[in-house]
Design an enzyme around this catalytic site. Structure first.
Site, PDB file in Angstrom:
ATOM      1  N   CYS A 204      45.733  40.270  29.352  1.00 29.41           N
ATOM      2  CA  CYS A 204      44.427  40.837  29.708  1.00 29.41           C
ATOM      3  C   CYS A 204      44.347  42.279  29.216  1.00 29.41           C
ATOM      4  CB  CYS A 204      44.215  40.799  31.220  1.00 29.41           C
ATOM      5  SG  CYS A 204      42.689  41.651  31.697  1.00 29.41           S
TER       6      CYS A 204
ATOM      7  N   GLY B 262      38.333  43.059  34.687  1.00 29.93           N
ATOM      8  CA  GLY B 262      39.416  43.718  35.419  1.00 29.93           C
ATOM      9  C   GLY B 262      40.104  42.799  36.409  1.00 29.93           C
TER      10      GLY B 262
HETATM   11  C1  SIN Z   1      39.393  40.284  32.856  1.00 31.93           C
HETATM   12  O1  SIN Z   1      39.392  39.853  34.017  1.00 31.93           O
HETATM   13  O2  SIN Z   1      39.215  41.478  32.612  1.00 31.93           O
HETATM   14  C2  SIN Z   1      39.640  39.357  31.703  1.00 31.93           C
HETATM   15  C3  SIN Z   1      40.928  38.643  31.835  1.00 31.93           C
HETATM   16  C4  SIN Z   1      41.687  38.519  30.566  1.00 31.93           C
HETATM   17  O3  SIN Z   1      41.193  38.863  29.484  1.00 31.93           O
HETATM   18  O4  SIN Z   1      42.830  38.061  30.614  1.00 31.93           O
END
Ligand code: SIN
Length: 305
Positions: free
Chosen positions: A131, A73
């Protein structure tokens, strides 16, 4: 004297084509005791937002066959702490810093780009429009050409730094998105981010991630990533940075041959933090033995179809 394996991605020159992928190598400083981080081609730091973020509920990571799921996240320390505390340390270490950025709107992305433009020690920005673990921004910008181009244009107008845009494999028309961000001024494209997946504990009947769904990375997604690099390379002129399950020389070579000018090492750093540096050394030996440069490998796959 070591072999010169430096590469050029548009305006960005790297001492070698091996970068640690955002989110899998912290802010880089955590690894300084284990290795000389200045020997890496670059460190793409965990995505930075204007304000700090707590991220998603735990558990945030779980193992799966040939890969892992994450739903972090975009937890991060925020712009002020990064620039005030972390970046000076990265500068001292001589690291090549690629700042991965996250915003919930094109304006926020542009504001981050504007601020980083006047900060010392940033080699490039990597704009994360891929993301899968946030309700706003992230993949919502990256799955269609229009919003992807709008974010890229806003960032382009706000900075003179090289701009890399990180794409999602979940775009229905990935080549279309790649074209759109290239036309909007991206200097390079990195691909791929994770693919959404889910794993369930059959005893508790609960998802194994606190958020339920997360992003799959690791060797499980490598052939998908190689195929996508190959397709985008044939259609779009900007340099590509290949990402997806790279754990060693042969994996990286596949990406170069498919059309990547550089690669990022992601999940493999969790099992061996030195994976990226080992890859730098292996690539140096490979290029020395064969008397070639990494650039000569780019897109050199003999026949794809
Ligand atoms: C995350 O922080 O949830 C992963 C980041 C991403 O997949 O860009």
């Amino acid at each position: 004297v070591t072999t010169d394996i430096s590469v050029r991605l548009g305006p960005l020159r790297l001492r070698n084509p091996v970068i640690t992928a955002s989110g899998t190598f912290g802010y880089g400083v955590e690894y300084a005791e284990l290795m000389d981080v200045s020997r890496l081609g670059g460190i793409s730091v965990k995505g930075i937002s204007l304000a700090p973020r707590k991220g998603n509920p735990p558990p945030r990571i779980c193992e799966t066959p040939c890969g892992m799921l994450n739903s972090i996240g975009l937890a991060n320390i925020g712009y002020d702490a990064f620039v005030g505390q972390t970046l000076p340390r990265l500068r001292e270490l001589g690291a090549t810093v690629i700042v991965n950025t996250y915003g919930t709107s094109a304006d926020e992305f542009a504001e981050l780009a504007r601020r980083f433009d006047s900060v010392q020690g940033v080699a490039a920005l990597e704009v994360n429009i891929s993301c899968p673990n946030v309700k706003q921004g992230g993949i919502h910008f990256g799955v269609a050409p229009e919003p992807a181009a709008a974010v890229t244009r806003a960032v382009r107008a706000a900075t003179r730094l090289p701009v890399i845009v990180k794409l999602s494999p979940e775009a229905a028309d990935l080549v279309g998105v790649a074209r759109a961000v290239a036309d909007a001024g991206a200097d390079a494209i990195s691909l791929i981010n994770t693919i959404r997946g889910m794993s369930i504990d059959v005893e508790t009947r609960r998802p194994r991630l606190g958020a339920g769904i997360g992003g799959l990375s690791g060797p499980a997604i490598r052939p998908i990533a190689v195929r996508m690099v190959y397709e985008v390379h044939r259609a779009v002129g900007v340099p590509l940075i290949g990402i997806g399950g790279i754990a060693g020389l042969r994996d990286a070579l596949e990406f170069f041959l498919a059309g990547a000018s550089a690669v990022q090492v992601g999940s493999a750093s969790y099992t061996n933090p030195r994976t990226a540096l080992d890859l730098v050394e292996a690539l140096e030996r490979y290029c020395e033995e064969r008397r070639i440069t990494p650039a000569e490998l780019v897109g050199a796959v003999v026949s794809g179809d």
